[in-house]
Design an enzyme around this catalytic site. Structure first.
Site, PDB file in Angstrom:
ATOM      1  N   LYS A  67       4.971   4.292  18.502  1.00  0.00           N
ATOM      2  CA  LYS A  67       4.999   5.676  18.033  1.00  0.00           C
ATOM      3  C   LYS A  67       5.321   6.643  19.170  1.00  0.00           C
ATOM      4  CE  LYS A  67       1.574   4.429  14.543  1.00  0.00           C
ATOM      5  NZ  LYS A  67       0.139   4.489  14.163  1.00  0.00           N
ATOM      6  N   GLY A 119       1.254   8.777  10.113  1.00  0.00           N
ATOM      7  CA  GLY A 119       1.037   8.819   8.673  1.00  0.00           C
ATOM      8  C   GLY A 119       1.481  10.103   8.024  1.00  0.00           C
ATOM      9  N   LYS A 178       7.610   1.961  12.229  1.00  0.00           N
ATOM     10  CA  LYS A 178       7.697   2.438  13.617  1.00  0.00           C
ATOM     11  C   LYS A 178       8.258   1.382  14.560  1.00  0.00           C
ATOM     12  CE  LYS A 178       3.168   0.920  13.198  1.00  0.00           C
ATOM     13  NZ  LYS A 178       2.353   0.908  11.975  1.00  0.00           N
ATOM     14  N   VAL A 197       5.307   7.708  12.272  1.00  0.00           N
ATOM     15  CA  VAL A 197       4.366   8.180  13.297  1.00  0.00           C
ATOM     16  C   VAL A 197       3.300   9.051  12.638  1.00  0.00           C
ATOM     17  CG1 VAL A 197       4.082   9.478  15.427  1.00  0.00           C
ATOM     18  CG2 VAL A 197       6.167   8.150  15.057  1.00  0.00           C
ATOM     19  N   THR A 209       0.818  -1.213   0.000  1.00  0.00           N
ATOM     20  CA  THR A 209       0.000   0.000   0.000  1.00  0.00           C
ATOM     21  C   THR A 209       0.850   1.261   0.000  1.00  0.00           C
ATOM     22  OG1 THR A 209      -1.784  -1.151   1.160  1.00  0.00           O
ATOM     23  CG2 THR A 209      -1.773   1.251   1.271  1.00  0.00           C
ATOM     24  N   VAL A 210       1.803   1.346   0.926  1.00  0.00           N
ATOM     25  CA  VAL A 210       2.620   2.552   1.040  1.00  0.00           C
ATOM     26  C   VAL A 210       3.675   2.609  -0.059  1.00  0.00           C
ATOM     27  CG1 VAL A 210       4.158   3.875   2.539  1.00  0.00           C
ATOM     28  CG2 VAL A 210       2.207   2.658   3.518  1.00  0.00           C
ATOM     29  N   ASP A 212       0.975  -0.674  19.013  1.00  0.00           N
ATOM     30  CA  ASP A 212       1.284   0.214  17.888  1.00  0.00           C
ATOM     31  C   ASP A 212       1.475   1.651  18.377  1.00  0.00           C
ATOM     32  OD1 ASP A 212       1.092   0.832  14.804  1.00  0.00           O
ATOM     33  OD2 ASP A 212      -0.318   2.201  15.759  1.00  0.00           O
TER      34      ASP A 212
END
Length: 437
Positions: free
Chosen positions: A205, A134, A105, A132, A15-16, A201
């Site tokens: 961050k 997005g 992260k 962190v 995706t990224v 998660d």
């Protein structure tokens, strides 16, 4: 020597990764103008192609380490995730004299100290804006924009999945399991949602933000984490009646006793801007001694929002390479040889107001005994909600809002309350933060 074209290798085409390639391609003219040189993706490492992006004539390798070992690549972009292969990949790139950009992260939070030291040894740098929140440029804000401030504290909604769940529970009265299932169906939560709903998660961050804010080594193992799985729509409703909303926050705070690092559900006043951040959006509130409170809001995930942050780091590096200069700011915003050795405040010493919910027998003397227990621990009651029992019932919900108390004192008070014969349930407790500086 300045670079005419900065050559980039991307590892990971999910995706990224595909979003990053597309943004670099679509905005190539703007990027070149801002970087003072062209930026070209010359090598992609991915196990399979992604129909979301058209690679054209770009070289593709199924072995991602081919990118890390490619002498043409100047900047390696790590977007494969995880902490095992990713760590080896980044170490290989650094040893080969390549700058690294990552959105990982967990990698930074758990192994950043070692990786930053390795980068310094080889005269390169690591950039991690996308790790962190997005697309929110919070890393650059802390490293650069707020560099003249002593950061007092920061608090953030830094996991979009958890925020979506809590928003739906509050707005629509849905229970946790129902909303989690929808979050998974929408792709907001993984099949195994543990990292999101248990606060891991967010803890990854938070430790990155705290290191930037306070000039301290990354200390992921020191972060207190508490998830959202025990929250109910009842808690949402009672919080609203008291003038609060419940958010899952990561909080880092400097105190006289050290630094607090904690992730947990929190009641915050409903009028605060951050209390009104809903859905999958992220927000980080930072209190600096000179600037006061500032808030950073936006998309915390997604292909192109995250790619925006990745590309910003690439542009940062390209500017430095095109000018023949070292990168402008150290990875943590501080000289890594002079990071502060700080004490992490134990949770037993952390002082906050508290929200408590319990089920009690509806009979004389119960409130008096509870008040006495609080008084014995030096805790005062600020507000109280007691509902009338339903017809034929002898048990009633009792909601208490206290003034500030250390967790150690509250632990003892809750243990004593739960030992009362008149209390028929576990006492639910949630910390309260004013976030008003």
């Amino acid at each position: 020597m300045s670079a005419q074209t900065v050559k980039v290798g991307i590892c990971g085409l999910g995706t990224v990764g595909s979003g990053t390639f597309n943004v670099l391609s679509r905005n190539s003219a703007e990027i070149a103008a801002r970087a003072r040189c062209a930026v070209e993706v010359v090598h992609v490492g991915a196990r399979r192609d992604n129909p979301a992006c058209e690679l054209g004539n770009t070289r593709v390798s199924r072995d991602i380490f081919a990118v890390a070992n490619d002498p043409e690549v100047q900047v390696l972009v790590e977007l494969i995730g995880g902490t095992t292969v990713a760590r080896e990949l980044v170490e290989t790139a650094l040893r080969n004299g390549k700058h690294v950009v990552t959105a990982n992260k967990a990698l930074i939070a758990e192994f950043g100290n070692e990786l930053f030291a390795l980068a310094e040894e080889y005269g390169v740098t690591i950039r991690y804006e996308a790790a962190v929140a997005g697309g929110i440029p919070i890393i650059k804000a802390l490293r650069e924009g707020l560099a003249g401030n002593r950061i007092e504290w920061l608090a953030g909604i830094i996991n979009g999945t958890g925020n979506f769940i809590l928003s739906e529970m509050r707005d629509k009265g849905r229970d946790f399991a129902d909303v989690l299932a929808e979050a998974q169906a929408l792709g907001y939560a993984e099949a195994d949602p543990t990292f999101d709903v248990e606060g891991i998660d967010a803890a990854h961050k938070l430790v990155i933000l705290a290191s930037l804010a306070f000039g301290m080594p990354l200390q992921f193992s020191s972060v207190f984490t508490e998830g959202i799985t025990k929250l109910t729509t009842q808690d949402m409703e009672y919080a609203e009646q008291l003038g609060y909303r419940i958010k899952h926050l990561g909080i880092a705070k400097q105190t006289g006793g050290g630094v607090e690092l904690r992730v947990h559900p929190t009641l915050i006043p409903e009028k605060r801007l951050i209390a009104n951040v809903n859905g999958v959006k992220n927000a980080v509130l930072v209190e600096g001694d000179a600037v006061g409170p500032t808030m950073y809001y936006g998309a915390g995930a997604g292909a192109e929002p995250t790619a925006s942050a990745v590309v910003a780091d690439i542009v940062d590096l390209a500017r430095a390479l095109s000018g023949g200069q070292d990168c402008r700011v150290p990875s943590l915003g501080f000289d890594s040889h002079n990071l502060r050795d700080v004490r992490i405040v134990p949770m037993s010493e952390v002082v906050t107001p508290w929200y408590l919910r319990m089920v009690a027998e509806d009979k004389p003397g119960v409130l008096s005994r509870i008040a006495t227990i609080f008084s014995d621990q030096g805790i005062s009651i600020e507000a109280l909600i007691q509902k009338a029992p339903a017809e034929g019932e002898t048990l009633v919900p009792l909601i208490v809002l206290t003034n500030k108390a250390a967790q150690g004192s509250m632990d003892q008070a809750v243990a004593a309350i739960q030992a009362l014969d008149s209390i028929s349930s576990e006492v639910v407790r949630i910390r309260v933060e004013s976030l008003d500086g």
